[in-house]
Enzyme design. Structure first.
Site, PDB file in Angstrom:
ATOM      1  N   LYS A  78      29.353  12.957  -6.752  1.00 14.17           N
ATOM      2  CA  LYS A  78      29.971  13.722  -5.682  1.00 14.17           C
ATOM      3  C   LYS A  78      31.155  14.516  -6.221  1.00 14.17           C
ATOM      4  CE  LYS A  78      27.364  12.621  -2.213  1.00 14.17           C
ATOM      5  NZ  LYS A  78      26.262  12.293  -3.097  1.00 14.17           N
ATOM      6  N   ASP A  79      31.425  15.657  -5.565  1.00 10.54           N
ATOM      7  CA  ASP A  79      32.468  16.577  -6.006  1.00 10.54           C
ATOM      8  C   ASP A  79      33.831  15.904  -6.106  1.00 10.54           C
ATOM      9  OD1 ASP A  79      31.176  19.576  -5.535  1.00 10.54           O
ATOM     10  OD2 ASP A  79      30.383  18.052  -4.181  1.00 10.54           O
ATOM     11  N   ALA A  80      34.640  16.366  -7.056  1.00 16.29           N
ATOM     12  CA  ALA A  80      36.015  15.877  -7.175  1.00 16.29           C
ATOM     13  C   ALA A  80      36.948  16.646  -6.249  1.00 16.29           C
ATOM     14  CB  ALA A  80      36.494  16.001  -8.621  1.00 16.29           C
TER      15      ALA A  80
END
Length: 352
Positions: A78-80
């Site tokens: 998942k995106d940071a």
């Protein structure tokens, strides 16, 4: 291998703008494939993380529960630069949830927890729900964005691999090619080698898909195609009779089936006729042949599969608004596992 991918909605103007101006502007929530059973030696957690990537979150969870990093599993990355919610499993044999204190970290919050008999594995999720604010636009741009979104709902989203697949330097696929051909001999962890080889497969897939988008055939089936069934991931060969059948057209329209593209490997089901020639031509752009994937010492890491050329964009919502940080257009939608929200956004924004 082209860096510029054609838009499906090239005849519709984009709204421009910027994303990820604030963490709260980019929200992602996993839709689990199943609920934990309530018993077993694996602890399942729904975790909300803020401003950190999945690997860093895994480190935090492993340290809290006193286990090795390998004992912590996720269904996907998942995106940071976002607020994301995803399920995590922790192998804690002989332990119960009440044996552990509350996880206290301003970047990580546990929303629910339960036990399950099996470890969570990569890809074990139905999909993801996105809610994204595009900044630097007028709230009155929402109708234009909606027009693009409606076309994606109707025809499907080109299932391109997003730029994150290819790394910050956009060279993972080149490294993967060198690995496949045995030209790169430096030591590399197996998981990283697989990542680079997958990037090579992804770049070739994008090349095939780009040609179909340009030709307007991303959502059509022809003799020689390998069709993908979205309900279970199985595939089947398409002949002249199937290609011309009314039932086939109806199933395409309902997004039950779609044409597929190659994720090259020795065990991948090959297309036939003109479709196979087109896929071989995309492979030749990388100066590779099918035999390279069979003869390589890395062949076991990339057995090969078919990937749908399009995926469904569902449960869409859009609104224009203004808050303390300016005007925005907020877009919400669901995508199946493995699809990229950035592909939806590039069709709407067209900032390339």
């Amino acid at each position: 291998m082209s860096d510029s991918l054609p838009y499906l909605t090239s005849d519709m103007p984009g709204i421009g703008g910027e994303i990820r101006q604030r963490l709260e502007d980019f929200l992602v929530e996993e839709q689990p494939l199943y609920r934990p059973s309530g018993e077993g030696e694996h602890l399942y957690l729904m975790i909300e993380k803020r401003g950190i990537g999945t690997p860093e979150m895994v480190d935090i969870v492993a340290e809290h529960f006193g286990v090795r990093r390998s004992s912590v599993s996720t269904a996907g990355m998942k995106d940071a630069l976002a607020i994301t919610r995803q399920v995590v499993s922790v192998h804690v044999p002989g332990k119960k949830l009440e044996d552990y204190p509350m996880l206290r970290d301003e970047r990580v919050q546990v929303l629910w927890a339960d036990h399950h008999i099996n470890k969570l594995r990569t890809g074990h999720l139905l999909g993801n729900r996105f809610s994204i604010r595009i900044r630097g636009v007028s709230m009155t741009d929402a109708p234009r964005a909606m027009k693009v979104l409606r076309e994606l709902e109707k025809r499907g989203l080109p299932n391109y691999f997003g730029p994150q697949r290819f790394g910050a330097k956009n060279d993972n696929h080149f490294v993967g090619r060198s690995l496949l051909l045995g030209e790169l001999r430096r030591r590399m962890p197996t998981q990283k080698r697989k990542l680079m080889l997958n990037a090579l497969q992804s770049a070739i897939f994008n090349e095939v898909l780009a040609k179909r988008v340009q030709a307007g055939t991303m959502d059509a089936l022809f003799a020689g195609d390998i069709a993908f069934k979205h309900d279970n991931g199985s595939v089947f060969a398409v002949d002249d009779v199937l290609a011309d059948a009314d039932e086939t057209r109806a199933r395409l329209k309902e997004h039950e089936i779609s044409p597929s593209g190659p994720m090259w490997g020795g065990k991948m089901m090959r297309a036939e006729g003109d479709i196979d020639k087109a896929e071989l031509a995309a492979l030749a752009v990388a100066d590779l042949t099918p035999e390279d994937f069979v003869d390589s010492k890395q062949a076991g890491l990339v057995p090969g599969v078919r990937r749908p050329l399009r995926v469904s964009v569902t449960d869409t919502d859009i609104e224009g608004g203004i808050d303390d940080h300016g005007s925005y257009v907020r877009i919400a939608f669901d995508l199946p596992a493995g699809a990229y929200a950035t592909t939806v956004l590039r069709e709407i924004m067209k900032n390339d």
